[in-house]
Design an enzyme around this catalytic site. Structure first.
Site, PDB file in Angstrom:
ATOM      1  N   GLU A   9       1.014  -0.875   0.101  1.00  0.00           N
ATOM      2  CA  GLU A   9       0.016  -0.462   0.051  1.00  0.00           C
ATOM      3  C   GLU A   9       0.348   1.296  -0.096  1.00  0.00           C
ATOM      4  O   GLU A   9       0.269   2.060  -0.160  1.00  0.00           O
ATOM      5  CB  GLU A   9      -1.106   0.135   1.201  1.00  0.00           C
ATOM      6  CG  GLU A   9      -1.844  -1.384   1.554  1.00  0.00           C
ATOM      7  CD  GLU A   9      -1.426  -2.123   2.037  1.00  0.00           C
ATOM      8  OE1 GLU A   9      -2.784  -2.444   3.106  1.00  0.00           O
ATOM      9  OE2 GLU A   9      -0.168  -2.482   2.763  1.00  0.00           O
ATOM     10  N   ASP A  82      -2.267  -5.054   3.831  1.00  0.00           N
ATOM     11  CA  ASP A  82      -1.800  -5.710   5.066  1.00  0.00           C
ATOM     12  C   ASP A  82      -2.786  -6.731   5.105  1.00  0.00           C
ATOM     13  O   ASP A  82      -3.768  -6.617   4.826  1.00  0.00           O
ATOM     14  CB  ASP A  82      -2.251  -4.225   5.640  1.00  0.00           C
ATOM     15  CG  ASP A  82      -1.591  -3.192   6.219  1.00  0.00           C
ATOM     16  OD1 ASP A  82      -0.503  -3.562   5.446  1.00  0.00           O
ATOM     17  OD2 ASP A  82      -2.232  -1.961   6.103  1.00  0.00           O
ATOM     18  N   ASP A  84      -5.657  -7.060   7.407  1.00  0.00           N
ATOM     19  CA  ASP A  84      -7.167  -6.727   7.729  1.00  0.00           C
ATOM     20  C   ASP A  84      -7.730  -6.534   6.963  1.00  0.00           C
ATOM     21  O   ASP A  84      -7.647  -6.997   5.352  1.00  0.00           O
ATOM     22  CB  ASP A  84      -7.158  -5.902   8.381  1.00  0.00           C
ATOM     23  CG  ASP A  84      -6.733  -4.529   7.938  1.00  0.00           C
ATOM     24  OD1 ASP A  84      -6.534  -4.118   6.489  1.00  0.00           O
ATOM     25  OD2 ASP A  84      -6.464  -3.578   8.960  1.00  0.00           O
ATOM     26  N   GLU A  86      -9.458  -4.588   5.739  1.00  0.00           N
ATOM     27  CA  GLU A  86      -9.980  -2.972   4.477  1.00  0.00           C
ATOM     28  C   GLU A  86      -8.268  -4.137   3.884  1.00  0.00           C
ATOM     29  O   GLU A  86      -8.411  -3.850   2.483  1.00  0.00           O
ATOM     30  CB  GLU A  86      -8.849  -1.735   5.194  1.00  0.00           C
ATOM     31  CG  GLU A  86      -9.039  -1.055   4.528  1.00  0.00           C
ATOM     32  CD  GLU A  86     -10.524  -0.411   4.360  1.00  0.00           C
ATOM     33  OE1 GLU A  86     -10.840   0.015   3.803  1.00  0.00           O
ATOM     34  OE2 GLU A  86     -11.539  -1.079   5.767  1.00  0.00           O
ATOM     35  N   TYR A 287       1.918  -5.340  13.306  1.00  0.00           N
ATOM     36  CA  TYR A 287       0.752  -4.669  12.106  1.00  0.00           C
ATOM     37  C   TYR A 287      -0.058  -3.726  14.035  1.00  0.00           C
ATOM     38  O   TYR A 287      -0.367  -4.615  14.743  1.00  0.00           O
ATOM     39  CB  TYR A 287       0.322  -5.553  11.618  1.00  0.00           C
ATOM     40  CG  TYR A 287      -0.755  -4.979  10.485  1.00  0.00           C
ATOM     41  CD1 TYR A 287      -0.842  -3.368  10.063  1.00  0.00           C
ATOM     42  CD2 TYR A 287      -1.525  -5.460  11.053  1.00  0.00           C
ATOM     43  CE1 TYR A 287      -1.643  -2.602   9.512  1.00  0.00           C
ATOM     44  CE2 TYR A 287      -3.172  -4.270  10.015  1.00  0.00           C
ATOM     45  CZ  TYR A 287      -2.959  -3.795   8.554  1.00  0.00           C
ATOM     46  OH  TYR A 287      -3.442  -2.236   8.363  1.00  0.00           O
ATOM     47  N   ARG A 289      -3.471  -2.830  13.571  1.00  0.00           N
ATOM     48  CA  ARG A 289      -4.940  -2.489  13.570  1.00  0.00           C
ATOM     49  C   ARG A 289      -5.337  -3.934  14.013  1.00  0.00           C
ATOM     50  O   ARG A 289      -4.334  -5.297  13.574  1.00  0.00           O
ATOM     51  CB  ARG A 289      -4.641  -1.813  12.118  1.00  0.00           C
ATOM     52  CG  ARG A 289      -5.026  -0.291  12.092  1.00  0.00           C
ATOM     53  CD  ARG A 289      -5.411   0.200  11.175  1.00  0.00           C
ATOM     54  NE  ARG A 289      -5.942   1.096  11.055  1.00  0.00           N
ATOM     55  CZ  ARG A 289      -4.937   1.906   9.673  1.00  0.00           C
ATOM     56  NH1 ARG A 289      -4.135   0.821   8.923  1.00  0.00           N
ATOM     57  NH2 ARG A 289      -4.972   2.479   9.964  1.00  0.00           N
ATOM     58  N   HIS A 332      -5.005 -12.099  14.740  1.00  0.00           N
ATOM     59  CA  HIS A 332      -3.222 -12.028  14.466  1.00  0.00           C
ATOM     60  C   HIS A 332      -2.915 -11.141  15.829  1.00  0.00           C
ATOM     61  O   HIS A 332      -3.094 -11.204  17.933  1.00  0.00           O
ATOM     62  CB  HIS A 332      -2.894  -9.938  14.348  1.00  0.00           C
ATOM     63  CG  HIS A 332      -3.856  -9.600  13.295  1.00  0.00           C
ATOM     64  ND1 HIS A 332      -4.415  -8.046  12.097  1.00  0.00           N
ATOM     65  CD2 HIS A 332      -4.544 -10.335  12.245  1.00  0.00           C
ATOM     66  CE1 HIS A 332      -5.065  -8.810  11.486  1.00  0.00           C
ATOM     67  NE2 HIS A 332      -5.035 -10.148  10.596  1.00  0.00           N
TER      68      HIS A 332
END
Length: 770
Positions: A9, A82, A84, A86, A287, A289, A332
Site C-alpha cells: 500500500e 495489510d 486485515d 481493508e 501491524y 491494527r 493477529h
C-alpha cells in the site's frame, strides 16, 4: 524488471520490504485504495442486490497504469497489502483492476516487516479471502447508504451542509448525553474528617495522617465529632498487614495503544496512528491494527531473554493473554516491537516516544508480578464513636513495575495510598496534632477525553479501533464537537479545625471544574443528535450499532451473505427516511430566554448563518440586534443574564493618544481594537471589566513587539523584511519569501530583495510545471 512484482500500500513499506528481497523482485506501492464507490446514484445498484459500482480514483489512474504495465511483464504478482479486511479488499481491487490472472497471482500476508516474516510469507502464499473482502464491502456499502440517505434529510430538516454517519452519530450521542448529565448534576456538600497524629515515643517530626471513612452530610454533625475529639486520648486499635500481587497489563491492541498514548504522551488518536504506521512500515513494530493481545512464541522467548539479561531471571514470567474485547476481529498478534532487543530505533522524536511505550508495555507483559505489602491501621478513642483509618502500600518486589506502570484516565479519582507508615504497635498512644473537617463536593460526571471515548466505544462493541481516529476527527471537522481546555471556577468551602484544644472555622476558596483536552458538544452537534434521536432511534441505538459489527464478523467468517445483511438493514431504514422527509417539520434550536431589561423586547438564542447567536427583538423588528455566543456557551444552557451581557460589547474603554480603545469578542476570542490594530486580550482578561490602564499596557507591549518585527520596509514597492517565528523573511503582498543562507537581513537592499523574490517565483513555476 524482475520476474516478480510485489504490490504493497505505501511507499515507506515498499522501501523497507525491498531491502529483504533479491534483484528478481520489484516492490511497488498502490498508495492505498485504487478505487472506490462512484458518486453517481450512490455508487450502489439497490435494485440488483446492492451491487457496488467501483471507479478508479482520478489521482490513482497514473498509478494503476504503471502497475498494469509492470504486472504484464512479471511472471508472478504478489499482492502484499495489510492482513486485515481493508488490506484484503485492496488486494482484491488490485486483482480486478489490473486484470491479473489467478495462476500468476499470489496473496501474501505478514504482521511485521522483518526479513524472516517476508520470506515466510513468500514461502506460504494463499488465495484472496473473499469472506474478508465481502465484510469490508458490506461496511463500505452500509456506511455509504447511511451517509448519503441521512445527510439530505439533515440538509432539509436541520441545516445545509451537514452529515451523519453510522459510528460517528453514536459517538456524538455519547458526548451529548454526557454533557446533559453534567448540566443536570447538582453537587452535594459533605464533610470529610481527617487527623494528623504523632506516635508516642517517636520524634515530633513523625506524623501519621488518618481519616474517618464515613462522609457527613451537614456541618453540625462534623462539628460534634470534632468536639468529641477535643481532649480525647487516641491509641492504635489494630494493625493489619496483607500481601497482594499486581499483575502487568496485556500487550497493546490498537485501542489500548490509543488510550495509553493519549494519557502518557498526550498524543491525539490520529497522531498515535500516524506514528504507529511509520514504525510498522519501517519494520520496527508489528501491524498496528489489531484486536488481539496474543504474542508469538518467538516474541515471548525474545522478551524472556531481554528481561533475564537486563534485570535477572527472577523478573521473568512467561504469559499468554486471551483476547476479551467484544467482537474482536483479526486473530493477529498484539502490537509489539519486531525485535525485542531493539531498545531504541532510528526514527523521529515522536515515533521514538511511541516505540518506547510499546517496547516497555510488551516487556512488562512478560515480567513477574509486583508484590505489594499493604498496612492498615485504625486509631481509636473511647470518647469518639468513629475510628480513624490510615493505609500505606510498600512495594516489596517491583517486578514489572521496574519497567512500566499503566496510566489511568484523569477522571478515575483513584486515591491509592502513597504514604509510608513508621514502625507502630497495637495499643501505642497517638497524640493528635490537628483534626479538621473539610467541606467536599460530589464530583460531576467527567467529560470524555479522546482516550475515554475510545474506551467507551470499545466497551459497547461499536466501530473498530481503526475507525476511532477518523470518527472523532470527522465530528471535529463538522463542528459537532470541539476538543478544548476550559478554566475552572472559584467556589467557597468551609473548614473546621481542632488544634491545641481550640476549634476554629474559616471559609476558604478552591478552583474546581478545570478541563484539559476534553470533548465538548457544540450547538449544531446537539441539534443533529436530537434530530437523529427523535427520528432515527435505531441508527444511533448502542445495541443495534454493536449488533451490526457482529454481523460484519459473521460475513468475515462466511456465515452470513453480505447483501442479505444490507437488505435486512436498508428496507426499514429507507422507509424511515421517506417518512421523516414527508412528516417531520424543520427543526430549530431557537430558545426564548425572556425580556431585555432596558427595552422590554424579547431575548432569544438560536442558530444563525454563522453559528449560534443571541438576538434582542422579533425577527421582523428592523432594529433587532445580534451577538455571537461566547466560547463554551450553549443554546440550551445559557441564561438571560449571560445573553444580555454579550450586548455590553463592543465596549469603549477610553482613549489613548487621542484614539478610542474598544474591547470586543471576535472569532478568535476577546480583543482590543486600537488605531486599526486588533490586539488579543488573552485568556486572563475579561473584555467586560478590563481597565484602561491594563489596555494601555497591552497596547504598548504590542507596539514594541511590532517595532522589533520590522527590519526594513520598501513601502513604494510593497516589500518588507520582517522578523518571524522561524527567523527573518521577505514579505510582498500576501506572499512570504525565505532569505537564502548566509545573507544578513540587514544587508538586503531593494534590488537584492527583488532578486530573491524573482528567483523564488521562478522556482515555484518550474515545480508546478513538473
Amino acid at each position: 524488471m524482475g520476474e516478480n512484482l510485489v504490490i504493497v500500500e505505501s511507499p515507506a513499506k515498499a522501501k523497507t520490504i525491498e531491502k529483504f528481497l533479491g534483484s528478481s523482485f520489484t516492490v511497488k506501492s498502490s498508495f492505498g485504495h485504487i478505487r472506490d464507490l462512484s458518486k453517481k446514484n450512490l455508487g450502489i445498484d439497490i435494485e440488483n442486490g446492492f451491487e457496488p459500482d467501483y471507479l478508479i480514483s482520478d489521482d490513482k489512474k497514473k498509478v494503476v497504469s504503471e502497475l498494469k504495465s509492470l504486472a504484464k511483464k512479471a511472471e508472478t504478482v504478489w499482492l502484499a497489502s495489510d492482513e486485515d479486511r481493508e488490506g484484503e479488499a485492496i488486494a482484491w481491487h488490485l486483482f480486478k483492476t489490473l486484470e491479473l490472472k489467478p495462476e500468476k497471482t499470489k496473496r501474501i500476508v505478514f504482521h511485521e516487516i522483518t526479513k524472516e516474516a517476508i520470506l515466510h510469507a513468500i514461502e506460504n502464499p494463499r488465495a484472496i479471502d473473499m469472506n474478508l473482502v465481502m465484510a469490508q464491502q458490506a461496511r463500505r456499502v452500509l456506511d455509504r447508504l447511511v451517509g448519503f440517505e441521512l445527510s439530505p434529510v439533515l440538509w432539509k430538516k436541520v441545516r445545509p451542509k451537514l452529515s451523519a454517519g453510522r459510528v460517528q452519530s453514536v459517538a456524538l450521542r455519547l458526548i451529548v448525553e454526557r454533557e446533559r448529565d453534567i448540566q443536570q448534576f447538582a453537587a452535594k456538600s459533605q464533610f470529610k474528617i481527617e487527623g494528623v497524629f504523632n506516635p508516642e515515643g517517636q520524634a515530633k517530626t513523625v506524623k501519621v495522617t488518618a481519616e474517618i471513612s464515613e462522609r457527613f452530610d451537614n456541618e453540625d454533625t462534623a462539628l460534634e465529632i470534632l468536639k468529641s475529639c477535643n481532649g480525647a486520648q487516641f491509641n492504635i486499635g489494630n494493625i493489619e498487614e496483607k500481601e497482594s500481587k499486581r499483575t502487568p497489563p496485556a500487550p497493546f491492541t490498537t485501542s489500548t495503544l490509543q488510550q495509553e498514548a493519549s494519557r502518557k504522551l498526550g498524543f491525539s488518536l490520529s497522531q498515535t496512528m500516524r506514528s504507529a504506521q511509520n514504525l510498522y512500515e519501517s519494520g520496527y513494530i508489528t501491524y498496528m491494527r489489531t484486536d488481539s493481545v496474543n504474542l508469538s512464541k518467538m516474541a515471548i522467548a525474545a522478551a524472556k531473554q531481554v528481561i533475564t539479561d537486563m534485570y535477572g531471571k527472577e523478573y521473568s514470567k512467561t504469559r499468554q493473554y486471551a483476547t476479551k474485547s467484544k467482537g474482536a476481529q483479526e486473530a493477529h498478534e498484539a502490537i509489539r516491537p519486531s525485535y525485542m532487543s531493539n531498545i531504541e530505533v532510528d526514527a523521529s522524536p515522536q515515533d521514538k516516544r511511541l516505540y518506547n511505550l510499546i517496547w516497555k508495555r510488551t516487556l512488562a507483559s512478560q515480567m513477574s508480578d509486583a508484590t505489594i505489602q499493604r498496612t492498615q491501621i485504625t486509631i481509636v478513642s473511647p470518647s469518639v464513636a468513629q475510628k480513624f483509618e490510615a493505609t500505606a502500600d510498600r512495594v516489596t518486589f517491583d517486578g514489572f513495575l521496574k519497567v512500566y506502570m499503566e496510566s489511568k484516565d484523569d477522571d478515575s479519582n483513584d486515591d491509592s495510598p502513597e504514604m509510608l507508615l513508621p514502625a507502630l504497635k497495637e495499643g501505642q498512644k497517638m497524640n493528635s496534632l490537628v483534626i479538621k473537617a473539610t467541606e467536599k463536593f460530589t464530583q460531576k460526571p467527567p467529560r470524555y477525553t479522546e482516550a475515554s471515548l475510545v474506551k467507551k466505544l470499545e466497551e459497547l462493541g461499536i466501530g473498530r479501533p481503526s475507525t476511532y481516529a477518523p470518527t472523532i476527527s470527522t465530528l471535529s471537522q463538522r463542528g459537532y464537537i470541539v476538543k478544548d481546555n476550559r478554566p475552572g471556577q472559584e467556589r467557597s468551602y468551609k473548614e473546621i479545625v481542632l488544634e491545641k484544644n481550640e476549634i476554629t472555622s474559616a471559609i476558604k476558596t478552591e478552583m474546581w471544574g478545570v478541563e484539559k483536552s476534553k470533548l465538548f458538544p457544540e450547538d449544531i452537534g446537539i441539534m443533529v443528535n436530537d434530530f437523529l434521536v427523535d427520528n432515527f432511534q435505531t441508527i444511533i441505538d448502542y445495541n443495534f450499532t454493536a449488533g451490526i459489527e457482529e454481523d460484519f464478523d459473521l460475513v468475515a467468517e462466511g456465515k452470513l451473505v453480505w447483501n442479505t445483511l444490507i437488505s435486512n438493514f436498508y428496507k426499514p431504514f429507507h422507509l424511515r427516511v421517506d417518512e421523516t422527509l414527508s412528516a417531520s417539520r424543520p427543526t430549530n434550536a431557537e430558545r426564548v430566554l425572556g425580556a431585555d431589561t432596558k427595552t422590554g423586547k424579547k431575548v432569544l438564542v438560536r442558530i444563525g448563518r454563522f453559528g449560534p447567536l443571541a438576538q434582542i427583538g422579533e425577527n421582523d423588528d428592523p432594529e433587532k440586534r445580534f451577538m455571537s455566543l461566547a466560547k463554551g456557551q450553549l443554546i440550551e444552557t445559557i441564561t438571560l443574564e449571560e445573553a444580555l451581557r454579550l450586548f455590553d460589547l463592543p465596549r469603549v474603554v477610553g482613549t489613548h493618544n487621542g484614539e478610542e480603545i474598544v474591547c470586543a469578542i471576535g472569532r478568535f476570542g476577546p480583543y482590543i481594537r486600537y488605531k486599526g490594530s486588533f490586539i488579543s486580550l488573552g485568556k486572563e482578561n475579561d473584555p467586560h471589566t478590563i481597565s484602561l490602564e491594563k489596555c494601555i499596557t497591552l497596547i504598548d507591549e504590542y507596539t514594541s513587539k511590532e517595532a522589533k518585527k520590522s527590519i526594513k520596509s520598501f513601502a513604494d514597492d510593497g516589500i518588507e523584511i520582517l522578523n518571524g517565528r522561524f527567523g527573518a523573511y521577505i514579505k510582498k503582498g500576501k506572499n512570504n519569501y525565505k532569505i537564502p543562507k548566509g545573507v544578513e537581513p540587514e544587508s538586503i537592499d531593494l534590488e537584492k530583495a527583488k532578486e530573491i523574490i524573482a528567483k523564488a517565483d521562478t522556482g515555484s513555476k518550474t515545480r508546478k510545471k513538473k
